[in-house]
Design an enzyme around this catalytic site. Sequence first.
Site, PDB file in Angstrom:
ATOM      1  CG  HIS A  80      31.608  32.342  40.203  1.00  0.00           C
ATOM      2  ND1 HIS A  80      32.343  33.450  39.882  1.00  0.00           N
ATOM      3  CD2 HIS A  80      30.351  32.786  40.452  1.00  0.00           C
ATOM      4  CE1 HIS A  80      31.569  34.525  39.934  1.00  0.00           C
ATOM      5  NE2 HIS A  80      30.348  34.147  40.271  1.00  0.00           N
ATOM      6  CD  GLU A  81      27.121  30.946  41.403  1.00  0.00           C
ATOM      7  OE1 GLU A  81      26.749  31.509  42.457  1.00  0.00           O
ATOM      8  OE2 GLU A  81      27.117  31.519  40.306  1.00  0.00           O
TER       9      GLU A  81
ATOM     10  CG  HIS B 178      28.752  34.367  45.034  1.00  0.00           C
ATOM     11  ND1 HIS B 178      28.948  35.726  45.168  1.00  0.00           N
ATOM     12  CD2 HIS B 178      28.673  34.130  43.692  1.00  0.00           C
ATOM     13  CE1 HIS B 178      28.992  36.284  43.955  1.00  0.00           C
ATOM     14  NE2 HIS B 178      28.828  35.337  43.054  1.00  0.00           N
TER      15      HIS B 178
ATOM     16  CD  GLU C 292      29.854  38.304  41.089  1.00  0.00           C
ATOM     17  OE1 GLU C 292      30.742  37.568  40.619  1.00  0.00           O
ATOM     18  OE2 GLU C 292      28.685  37.917  41.266  1.00  0.00           O
TER      19      GLU C 292
END
Length: 507
Positions: free
Chosen positions: A261-262, A265, A292
Amino acid sequence: NLDTLLFMLKSIEHLEHTIHVLNFDMETICPKEGMDDMVRDITIYQGKIFEAMKSEEYLSAVKALYPERESLTPYQSRLVTLLFRDIQKNENITPEFNNEIQVLFNSAYAKWIEAKEKGDYALFKDKLEQIQITEKKIVALRDDKKQTAYDSLLDDYEPGITTTDLDPFFDEIEKGIVPLIKAIRSSSYQPRHDFLTRKVPLAKQEAFSRFLLEFNGFDFKRGCLTTTEHPFTDQFSYHDVRVTTHYYEDNFVSNMYSVIHEGGHALFGQNVPEEVFTSHLGESCLSMAKHESVSRFYETVIGRSRAYIHAIYPTFHKIFEEELGDISEEELYEGVNYIDLNNTIRTEADELTYPLHIIIRYRLEKMMMDGTVDFTTLNKTWDSLYEKMLGVKGKNDSQGILQDVHWTSGFGYFPTYTLGSALNCIYKEVVDHALGSLDQAVSEGRICLALKSLRRDVFATPPLLDTKEWIKEISGKELSSKHYIEYLQKKFKEIYHLKDEDIKERN
């Protein structure tokens, strides 16, 4: 005017870079007793930026350029537009009030850490109530007010998005997935998931984390990976993007998907046009829902797909052979998609129940800004909403109202998570079309092709457009929850061997 503005922005960016370094230190390795000093120094630098952006020279330059923005380059025009919006929002905030805001937000983080460690909401209650009062004061000072105070806060994170958009958006999601969750609760088939809590050495998890980031396309020459209490990604500059995670010995999946997830980003930050930074736009032009959409795209649409598990399984098996060598590829795929109906933690939530966590926070934020909650018992209100919507209740406040860090700096952020998921389900068709099949490319280990497509077809325009215009520009479709709901229903009906009638009977 343009020369004056760009010169001032360069100086402001030097201060912002220093703040990023201090914030990163505070949230990763700063000792508890050093928090107050860190808060003091960050507040000082934030004050200097505020003073620069309040100067007559700065204000005059932006106001003079705004009517002439169409004569500038696209990036310069977007820069002036966003800066003018900020002036409209912040022009009436005095230096004294700004300092008060920054002290409150920075000290709230330190108090949240203490309260979460002790599992005691009462320690954080006063700070949260002060934040609500301060948010109302901030909105009241604006010349450009939205229909409600909460709409103004939503606009800070996602310009153009209001509760008029989000109320039906979230209602449709709730109606679309709650019957499916009920059917899963009654399903006779449950994926194997006992191995998800096996103890896995942190050193092996760290090695796997680095593999995942590199496999997905993260450039370690322009970024790094470290640990924190609440995982986040911070972009210091075009060539400096930092990813954080949190390792749990008995929950390797938590770190696995925090990193993906990170890392999403970070991939967004490393692959947007360089003009975002050379034109002084920075991250402010990307918006949270856009960000997101990418992080959730990598975490869920790609990261929890059968194709992705197939591609990473050989390395997974090699690194974790001692602890997880008996787990087949199919068991790993179904395991990472297991619906844990007893989970109370948003960041640990499965893909299907995740949006319900966001709906709860969205509705609570609206209530807080409407003044219809009692802050003394807000933790109990939180618990009752979790019982009603998810059928679970946290063991303590650390698993309940204190689990997230975001309310230490105000309201309006949470809806962007689910907005992002809906956006990526819309533009997935764009990537599919470009590659022929996203799943096939990922399954064959050619995930670099997905990043190439995203860079060309998705990442090129978000700096220049607001979210609604952007998604229409790249996909030809309006913002909607439709594709997201269809994606979730199709995926989890298959995993849990459900038919349409199984869901309708329990609707």
